[in-house]
Write a protein that holds these residues in place. Structure first.
Motif: not given
Length: 280
Positions: A37, A40, A42, A46-47, A57-58, A60-61, A64, A147
């Motif tokens: 986290a 990156l 975020w 979430n991870f 997740g999205s 964009e995540v 990354a 994002g």
């Protein structure tokens, strides 16, 4: 690059395979969720939810994470399979999103909705809900839109010129507070030094982009690409002749639009016309 693993047992199910790959890649790198986290930007929870399969997740995540782990496009491909609707992630649009993140300047014409780069979370949520999204899929797309907006932030954001048809400012949300926040956001963004916001008022007549949302991206190597979209389809245009024609059309529309200062005044006037917020 981490050694590829044989797809057997539970990992044959796309969502589980995606979560499994995330766990194994992090274990191989030897980092904690907190360290991931911090690296990156975020939230660690979430991870954790992604690795347990509770959320996907999205994009964009996921992109990354692909970059962090050195697995070009592997995780994004697994994510798309887990989402289970490839029609939402056509190659042209994925490529457009990558180019958008790399653009050194952007120009857009919006027909009826604020451009995605300027939409507030409340606007995104109501618009996507009206389109039939709900639950986890809705949350993924709201996060994805948020994002993308990082393109216009940071220490040296690219110049962004946007022309809004007046219809954009008239298509209010059902939630008046969310609509107020969207107009306030447009008025605030219009004051940024890297943003030039124009309003194309009703009554200016027909023009070459009347039904077509259009985004121009000028890339670092000097060439420009265009993404055009209507209610039916979207297309990434790269052929120089077509790009030049669209650019001339865009310039003609800009000549019809109000200058930035007058455009911001129009938005502020619309804010004043909104019903007052109820007292608490």
């Amino acid at each position: 690059m981490p050694q590829r693993r044989v797809v057997t047992g539970r990992s044959q199910e796309p969502r589980q395979r995606f979560a499994e790959e995330l766990r194994l890649l992090r274990a191989e790198r030897g980092v904690s969720l907190r360290e991931l986290a911090d690296e990156l930007g975020w939230d660690a929870s979430n991870f954790g939810k992604m690795e347990s399969g509770r959320t996907l997740g999205s994009p964009e995540v996921v992109e990354a994470l692909d970059q962090f782990y050195g697995t070009p496009a592997l995780l994004l491909a697994l994510w798309e399979l887990a989402v289970g609707d490839p029609s939402q992630f056509k190659e042209q649009y994925r490529r457009y999103m990558r180019l958008e993140a790399e653009a050194v300047s952007l120009w857009q014409y919006s027909v009826s909705l604020p451009p995605g780069l300027l939409q507030t979370p409340g606007f995104v949520r109501e618009a996507l809900t009206a389109g039939g999204l709900k639950g986890e899929e809705l949350e993924q797309q709201v996060a994805a839109r948020a994002g993308r907006q990082g393109v216009l932030e940071g220490d040296d954001p690219p110049p962004f010129r946007v022309i809004l048809s007046e219809a954009v400012l008239r298509n209010s949300l059902r939630d008046q507070q969310s609509w107020r926040e969207q107009l306030e956001h447009l008025a605030t963004v219009a004051e940024r030094p890297n943003v030039a916001l124009h309003v194309l008022p009703f009554g200016t007549g027909l023009h070459g982009l009347v039904n077509t949302d259009t985004m121009f991206l000028r890339l670092a190597e000097g060439r420009t690409v265009v993404y055009v979209e209507n209610d039916v389809r979207g297309e990434l245009v790269e052929e120089s002749g077509r790009v030049e024609h669209l650019h001339r059309t865009y310039d003609a529309v800009r000549d019809l639009a109000l200058p930035p200062a007058e455009s911001r005044t129009v938005i502020l006037r619309m804010l004043e016309e909104l019903p007052c917020e109820p007292s608490t």
